[in-house]
Design a protein around this motif. Structure first.
Motif, PDB file in Angstrom:
ATOM      1  N   ILE A   1      40.323  36.564  34.130  1.00 15.53           N
ATOM      2  CA  ILE A   1      40.381  37.103  32.768  1.00 15.53           C
ATOM      3  C   ILE A   1      39.922  36.060  31.757  1.00 15.53           C
ATOM      4  O   ILE A   1      39.217  36.377  30.792  1.00 15.53           O
ATOM      5  N   GLN A   2      40.275  34.805  31.965  1.00 13.01           N
ATOM      6  CA  GLN A   2      39.820  33.738  31.071  1.00 13.01           C
ATOM      7  C   GLN A   2      38.298  33.600  31.106  1.00 13.01           C
ATOM      8  O   GLN A   2      37.662  33.405  30.064  1.00 13.01           O
ATOM      9  N   LEU A   3      37.700  33.710  32.292  1.00  8.17           N
ATOM     10  CA  LEU A   3      36.239  33.636  32.408  1.00  8.17           C
ATOM     11  C   LEU A   3      35.574  34.795  31.674  1.00  8.17           C
ATOM     12  O   LEU A   3      34.535  34.629  31.027  1.00  8.17           O
ATOM     13  N   ALA A   4      36.173  35.995  31.780  1.00 10.41           N
ATOM     14  CA  ALA A   4      35.614  37.157  31.092  1.00 10.41           C
ATOM     15  C   ALA A   4      35.744  37.010  29.575  1.00 10.41           C
ATOM     16  O   ALA A   4      34.830  37.376  28.830  1.00 10.41           O
ATOM     17  N   GLU A   5      36.858  36.462  29.113  1.00  9.08           N
ATOM     18  CA  GLU A   5      37.047  36.275  27.675  1.00  9.08           C
ATOM     19  C   GLU A   5      36.026  35.303  27.096  1.00  9.08           C
ATOM     20  O   GLU A   5      35.554  35.479  25.971  1.00  9.08           O
ATOM     21  N   LYS A   6      35.673  34.274  27.865  1.00 10.15           N
ATOM     22  CA  LYS A   6      34.669  33.314  27.398  1.00 10.15           C
ATOM     23  C   LYS A   6      33.295  33.965  27.269  1.00 10.15           C
ATOM     24  O   LYS A   6      32.438  33.454  26.545  1.00 10.15           O
ATOM     25  N   ALA A   7      33.082  35.073  27.976  1.00 14.37           N
ATOM     26  CA  ALA A   7      31.806  35.802  27.900  1.00 14.37           C
ATOM     27  C   ALA A   7      31.799  36.828  26.780  1.00 14.37           C
ATOM     28  O   ALA A   7      30.887  37.659  26.703  1.00 14.37           O
ATOM     29  N   ASP A   8      32.823  36.799  25.900  1.00 15.04           N
ATOM     30  CA  ASP A   8      32.888  37.659  24.709  1.00 15.04           C
ATOM     31  C   ASP A   8      32.950  39.143  25.055  1.00 15.04           C
ATOM     32  O   ASP A   8      32.133  39.944  24.593  1.00 15.04           O
ATOM     33  N   VAL A   9      33.902  39.525  25.897  1.00 10.99           N
ATOM     34  CA  VAL A   9      34.114  40.946  26.190  1.00 10.99           C
ATOM     35  C   VAL A   9      35.282  41.446  25.349  1.00 10.99           C
ATOM     36  O   VAL A   9      36.135  40.673  24.917  1.00 10.99           O
ATOM     37  N   GLU A  10      35.306  42.763  25.123  1.00 14.44           N
ATOM     38  CA  GLU A  10      36.376  43.359  24.322  1.00 14.44           C
ATOM     39  C   GLU A  10      37.665  43.515  25.132  1.00 14.44           C
ATOM     40  O   GLU A  10      38.762  43.475  24.582  1.00 14.44           O
ATOM     41  N   GLY A  11      37.509  43.723  26.443  1.00 12.70           N
ATOM     42  CA  GLY A  11      38.687  43.893  27.287  1.00 12.70           C
ATOM     43  C   GLY A  11      38.296  43.875  28.750  1.00 12.70           C
ATOM     44  O   GLY A  11      37.149  44.137  29.110  1.00 12.70           O
ATOM     45  N   VAL A  12      39.257  43.561  29.606  1.00 13.76           N
ATOM     46  CA  VAL A  12      39.015  43.510  31.042  1.00 13.76           C
ATOM     47  C   VAL A  12      40.273  43.975  31.771  1.00 13.76           C
ATOM     48  O   VAL A  12      41.392  43.692  31.351  1.00 13.76           O
ATOM     49  N   LYS A  13      40.067  44.720  32.860  1.00 14.38           N
ATOM     50  CA  LYS A  13      41.165  45.228  33.676  1.00 14.38           C
ATOM     51  C   LYS A  13      40.837  44.965  35.140  1.00 14.38           C
ATOM     52  O   LYS A  13      39.724  45.253  35.590  1.00 14.38           O
ATOM     53  N   ILE A  14      41.781  44.403  35.879  1.00 17.26           N
ATOM     54  CA  ILE A  14      41.568  44.021  37.276  1.00 17.26           C
ATOM     55  C   ILE A  14      42.668  44.623  38.135  1.00 17.26           C
ATOM     56  O   ILE A  14      43.847  44.557  37.786  1.00 17.26           O
ATOM     57  N   LYS A  15      42.274  45.204  39.277  1.00 16.96           N
ATOM     58  CA  LYS A  15      43.239  45.687  40.270  1.00 16.96           C
ATOM     59  C   LYS A  15      42.837  45.163  41.643  1.00 16.96           C
ATOM     60  O   LYS A  15      41.669  45.221  42.013  1.00 16.96           O
ATOM     61  N   ILE A  16      43.816  44.649  42.372  1.00 21.28           N
ATOM     62  CA  ILE A  16      43.602  44.182  43.740  1.00 21.28           C
ATOM     63  C   ILE A  16      44.629  44.864  44.628  1.00 21.28           C
ATOM     64  O   ILE A  16      45.822  44.872  44.318  1.00 21.28           O
ATOM     65  N   LYS A  17      44.173  45.432  45.748  1.00 18.02           N
ATOM     66  CA  LYS A  17      45.084  46.179  46.612  1.00 18.02           C
ATOM     67  C   LYS A  17      44.842  45.808  48.068  1.00 18.02           C
ATOM     68  O   LYS A  17      43.710  45.574  48.479  1.00 18.02           O
ATOM     69  N   GLY A  18      45.918  45.777  48.839  1.00 13.98           N
ATOM     70  CA  GLY A  18      45.835  45.456  50.261  1.00 13.98           C
ATOM     71  C   GLY A  18      47.022  44.595  50.675  1.00 13.98           C
ATOM     72  O   GLY A  18      48.049  44.550  50.004  1.00 13.98           O
ATOM     73  N   ARG A  19      46.876  43.898  51.803  1.00 18.06           N
ATOM     74  CA  ARG A  19      47.941  43.005  52.290  1.00 18.06           C
ATOM     75  C   ARG A  19      47.844  41.673  51.545  1.00 18.06           C
ATOM     76  O   ARG A  19      47.351  40.678  52.069  1.00 18.06           O
ATOM     77  N   LEU A  20      48.333  41.682  50.331  1.00 18.75           N
ATOM     78  CA  LEU A  20      48.236  40.500  49.478  1.00 18.75           C
ATOM     79  C   LEU A  20      49.177  39.406  49.971  1.00 18.75           C
ATOM     80  O   LEU A  20      50.336  39.660  50.325  1.00 18.75           O
ATOM     81  N   ASN A  21      48.653  38.182  50.010  1.00 23.21           N
ATOM     82  CA  ASN A  21      49.411  37.004  50.462  1.00 23.21           C
ATOM     83  C   ASN A  21      49.928  37.140  51.887  1.00 23.21           C
ATOM     84  O   ASN A  21      50.889  36.470  52.273  1.00 23.21           O
ATOM     85  N   GLY A  22      49.331  38.058  52.668  1.00 28.90           N
ATOM     86  CA  GLY A  22      49.666  38.158  54.082  1.00 28.90           C
ATOM     87  C   GLY A  22      50.892  38.974  54.413  1.00 28.90           C
ATOM     88  O   GLY A  22      51.292  39.027  55.584  1.00 28.90           O
ATOM     89  N   ILE A  23      51.529  39.628  53.424  1.00 26.31           N
ATOM     90  CA  ILE A  23      52.709  40.433  53.741  1.00 26.31           C
ATOM     91  C   ILE A  23      52.279  41.671  54.529  1.00 26.31           C
ATOM     92  O   ILE A  23      51.146  42.151  54.420  1.00 26.31           O
ATOM     93  N   GLU A  24      53.193  42.225  55.332  1.00 25.76           N
ATOM     94  CA  GLU A  24      52.838  43.315  56.241  1.00 25.76           C
ATOM     95  C   GLU A  24      52.590  44.620  55.514  1.00 25.76           C
ATOM     96  O   GLU A  24      51.797  45.434  55.961  1.00 25.76           O
ATOM     97  N   ARG A  25      53.260  44.849  54.412  1.00 25.60           N
ATOM     98  CA  ARG A  25      53.106  46.106  53.688  1.00 25.60           C
ATOM     99  C   ARG A  25      52.081  45.936  52.568  1.00 25.60           C
ATOM    100  O   ARG A  25      52.159  45.001  51.787  1.00 25.60           O
ATOM    101  N   ALA A  26      51.135  46.874  52.509  1.00 27.47           N
ATOM    102  CA  ALA A  26      50.105  46.808  51.474  1.00 27.47           C
ATOM    103  C   ALA A  26      50.715  47.092  50.103  1.00 27.47           C
ATOM    104  O   ALA A  26      51.616  47.918  49.966  1.00 27.47           O
ATOM    105  N   ARG A  27      50.227  46.389  49.102  1.00 19.89           N
ATOM    106  CA  ARG A  27      50.672  46.616  47.729  1.00 19.89           C
ATOM    107  C   ARG A  27      49.495  46.346  46.803  1.00 19.89           C
ATOM    108  O   ARG A  27      48.415  45.967  47.245  1.00 19.89           O
TER     109      ARG A  27
END
Length: 224
Positions: A158-184
């Motif tokens: 988000i900091q990198l996107a803000e430096k590029a002068d954008v009005e807004g940014v939204k990010i979603k990441i899904k899956g086995r985050l940090n190696g836990i067995e249940r996807a989130r």
């Protein structure tokens, strides 16, 4: 329904244009397959260059194809143009000419009469790379492979996107985050991202990354 439709297709004719411009009456399906083969050829060639120079970024943000009666024009928008700079020394090679040969081979294999058309490939540099969602997704994918903490990755993106002068940014990441067995899923947002407003120029990207824990999906919306 606004949550399920592709933001780019939703805005065609308003703030988004088609990446392929041509007219066909009879062989529409074959023209479509030819475009797909050209896209895949360019992506694979850039991946080959990346592996040869140990680069982590592909840098292709958009590929536009214009087909006319006697001309096929391919415009490649790339953030890190160093991949295509002519090499010096005994192994000197022009990467653009090599890419042109690869695409020309694709046209020869096509069932259409494209081989008789003149092929022009041009490379254009993107001034602000992190204003493009695909570049931002590649950065996040690289950090995920190195097992950096999820929240830290999204904050930095988000900091990198803000430096590029954008009005807004939204990010979603899904899956086995940090190696836990249940996807989130984890999400972060900064600024305004009006997905329901057709006049708002929204750039969108979906990117899948293979990690040791499985495949993770990354979605990015950027309000330009």
């Amino acid at each position: 329904m606004g949550n399920k439709i592709n933001p780019l297709g939703f805005r065609l004719g308003f703030t988004q244009n088609h990446c392929s411009l041509w007219f066909e009456e009879r062989d529409y399906s074959e023209d479509l397959r030819e475009d797909e083969r050209i896209y895949n050829c360019i992506e694979n060639y850039v991946q080959h260059i990346k592996s040869s120079i140990n680069s982590s970024y592909g840098g292709i943000t958009r590929i536009e194809i214009l087909k006319q009666a006697e001309l096929i024009s391919v415009n490649i928008y790339i953030a890190f143009i160093d991949l295509f700079i002519e090499k010096k020394g005994p192994r000197k090679k022009d990467e653009i000419q090599e890419l042109r040969k690869e695409v020309q081979n694709i046209l020869v294999q096509s069932m259409l009469n494209s081989v008789n058309r003149k092929l022009v490939i041009s490379i254009e540099k993107v001034d602000k790379p992190y204003r493009e969602p695909k570049i931002l997704a590649e950065y996040i994918a690289l950090q995920l492979k190195e097992r950096v903490e999820i929240r830290k990755i999204m904050k930095k993106a988000i900091q990198l996107a803000e430096k590029a002068d954008v009005e807004g940014v939204k990010i979603k990441i899904k899956g086995r985050l940090n190696g836990i067995e249940r996807a989130r899923k984890e999400s972060a947002m900064k600024g305004r991202v009006p997905l329901q407003t057709l006049r708002a120029k929204i750039d969108y990207c979906y990117y899948a990354v293979q990690t040791v824990y499985g495949v993770l999906g990354i979605k990015i919306w950027i309000f330009v």
